[in-house]
Design an enzyme around this catalytic site. Structure first.
Site, mmCIF file in Angstrom:
data_model
loop_
_atom_site.group_PDB
_atom_site.id
_atom_site.type_symbol
_atom_site.label_atom_id
_atom_site.label_comp_id
_atom_site.label_asym_id
_atom_site.label_seq_id
_atom_site.Cartn_x
_atom_site.Cartn_y
_atom_site.Cartn_z
ATOM 1 C CG ASP A 1 12.204 52.319 10.903
ATOM 2 O OD1 ASP A 1 12.223 52.248 9.674
ATOM 3 O OD2 ASP A 1 13.171 52.707 11.575
ATOM 4 C CB THR B 1 15.200 49.728 7.054
ATOM 5 O OG1 THR B 1 13.894 50.185 7.385
ATOM 6 C CG2 THR B 1 16.153 50.873 7.130
ATOM 7 C CB THR B 2 10.837 46.843 5.716
ATOM 8 O OG1 THR B 2 10.673 47.786 6.773
ATOM 9 C CG2 THR B 2 10.067 45.603 6.062
ATOM 10 C CG ASP C 1 12.301 56.207 7.701
ATOM 11 O OD1 ASP C 1 13.420 56.377 8.201
ATOM 12 O OD2 ASP C 1 11.716 55.117 7.707
#
Length: 563
Positions: free
Chosen positions: A68, A101-102, A412
């Site tokens: 994550d 988020t990545t 998520d």
């Protein structure tokens, strides 16, 4: 700059402290770009279904194993100030939409890397920023045109949506269970907040605002042991407490539940109290008064014939005795948050004083109460609730690390479903949206005049980083795959230009299958992402790149090693 130098015969004027380290102008900008590239490279390999995990040791010696983006960057200790601000991006993305988020870090890093040639060619940062902002507006309008509106209750489409979120995570082997859990949990917790009728009517989509409070009402209980396939979302709630008295019932069907946040024991003085007793009888009277006070409270409760009494405070031995005699099961010292969840699930109201209990405060929405032992602990289950608006997610797994990672993945997934409940529009996944935006910007860039055209086109090139990284992580030929994908999208544009349809927009949903690296049509392949996540990712990436480009001076208080 001649006037800035010291006058002849004078030494240099020291304004800043001698220990201060300062980098200015081009040097600062190039340093910032290098730092952003370093941060993006850390998590580049964690994008897509073929992603790798990172193992991080925290200062206390604990281990975190995750892919994550936000979690990795939260644990990494960084000294460069620009790298720190990049890490804030993924945190903001996580809090706002919960996914992507990545992608946001990789995109922001690529935006800055593409700005490097302009900085080296002495293009002023504000010109680059203006070009980037133009491109951002154009990219958002392309996304608007690509979007597809979805029905939240269409379970097949929703499943394919959550699949694209969870497919890249560690728990992808148990996808079907995870997807069903995420959907069930969010749709259980979601409730409509009707707008007051006194207000003027708004359009239908917004007249019923949805409230989805996952944090408060969808509690994740992690219990080590068992199989991951044993995970479930209860149609009710559970908590880790045992009954207060051994004689109390441990299984009740259709229980009447009373929730309190008052202590069922004699009130202790707030401050220290001294009582002087001159007569021996007075002592007995005092004790009797205490007993009568507790008995009174219990009788007020028993009058409503509840089957279960739950309080956030203590229950004295005497009160337990009365409850056991009246065949009532009691729980004490329950957390406030758990009590709120029980209230939402069973339809009970939390009462603050025993003399104010009304019949409508009793919760009757629960179908089955049962005590179960899992491992060494006792858990109270309130299941089969009618239309519960709160739920508990029970996670089972081999070890604590596995459970933590699954919890992160599930959170998520739930955020993704929540976003779609709020804004029911989808965009194609697998790098299709990014490539469509990239090709669209390339076409629009031809109409941009002047020096801003370069930075405008650079944003289009930067968008290609997502499909490129997906292909890279699959191990296929990156150049060939990305070129083929670009050709597919460009062909769709040409088709529209050749046909006389005016104002039409080419909907090309081709992207990369993250597992095999093949080009597939995302509509048939069924990989979709929420509109809000994609938009947030692009906005955050461009805006942060603009902010970092405008920094031309870095002053650090004391000299540190490393930079």
């Amino acid at each position: 700059m001649a006037s800035a130098g010291p006058h002849p015969g004078m030494g240099p004027v020291m304004v800043l402290n001698a220990k201060t380290q300062r980098s200015t102008g081009r040097q600062a900008q190039l340093g910032n770009i290098a730092a952003a590239r370093a941060v993006a490279d850390i998590i580049r390999s964690t994008l897509g279904p073929r992603s790798m995990l990172k193992m991080l040791l925290d200062p206390m010696g604990g281990i975190v194993i995750t892919n994550d983006g936000n979690c990795i960057l939260r644990e990494v200790d960084v000294s460069h100030p620009t790298a720190k601000s990049m890490i804030e991006l993924s945190r903001a993305q996580d809090e706002e939409v919960g996914d992507g988020t990545t992608s946001v870090i990789i995109l922001a890093g690529e935006m800055l890397i593409n700005a490097e040639p302009f900085v080296r060619n002495n293009v002023h940062p504000t010109v680059i920023v203006r070009g980037y902002n133009y491109a951002l507006q154009e990219a958002l309008s392309i996304c608007e045109k690509l979007a597809l509106v979805v029905d939240v209750n269409d379970s097949e489409r929703m499943k394919s949506l959550v699949q694209s979120c969870i497919g890249t995570k560690f728990s992808s082997r148990w996808n079907d269970i995870m997807i069903d859990m995420a959907l069930k949990a969010v749709l259980t917790v979601a409730r409509e907040i009707p707008t007051p009728s006194s207000l003027p009517p708004v359009n239908d989509a917004y007249s019923q605002k949805m409230e989805v409070d996952i944090k408060r009402y969808a509690k994740v209980e992690k219990i080590p042991g068992g199989e991951i396939s044993d995970c479930a979302v209860l149609s009710g709630v559970m908590f880790n407490k045992d009954v207060t008295h051994s004689k109390m019932r441990r299984r009740i069907e259709n229980p009447r539940i009373l929730l309190l946040d008052t202590p069922l024991e004699y009130k202790k003085g707030e401050s220290q109290t001294n009582v002087e007793i001159t007569d021996e009888e007075d002592w007995n009277t005092l004790l009797k008064m205490e007993e009568e006070y507790v008995e009174n409270m219990c009788m007020e409760i028993i009058a409503f014939k509840p089957d279960i009494v739950i309080t956030e405070k203590g229950v004295s031995d005497l009160a337990q005795h009365y409850f056991a005699k009246a065949n009532i099961t009691a729980f004490r010292r329950l957390r406030k948050t758990d009590n709120n969840r029980v209230a939402r699930a069973t339809g009970a109201t939390i009462v603050s004083r025993t003399d104010e209990i009304r019949e409508e405060d009793i919760g009757t929405g629960c179908g089955l109460f049962e005590m179960r032992k899992i491992g060494e602990e006792y858990f109270a289950f309130f299941e089969e609730c009618r239309d519960p608006k709160a739920c508990t997610i029970v996670l089972r797994g081999g070890s604590k690390d596995v459970l933590n990672e699954i919890e992160r993945n599930l959170t998520d997934a739930m955020q993704v479903v929540r976003n779609v409940v709020f804004d029911p529009r989808l965009l194609p996944g697998g790098g299709a949206t990014e490539m469509a935006v990239s090709v669209g910007l390339r076409k629009a860039g031809l109409k941009v005049e002047g020096i801003q055209q370069g930075p405008f086109l650079a944003v289009g090139e930067a968008m290609e980083v997502i499909p490129r990284t997906l292909a890279q992580n699959c191990g296929v030929s990156v150049i060939r795959t990305v070129t083929q994908l670009r050709a597919k999208h460009a062909a769709a544009y040409e088709e529209i230009e050749n046909s006389s349809a005016d104002g039409a927009f080419p909907k090309c949903n081709w992207g990369i299958d993250g597992t095999s690296g093949q080009l597939v049509d995302m509509e048939q392949f069924g990989v979709w992402e929420p509109f809000s996540v994609k938009i947030q990712t692009i906005k955050t990436a461009v805006e942060s790149a603009c902010m970092i480009l405008r920094i031309d001076d870095i002053v650090s208080g004391s000299k540190k090693k490393g930079y």
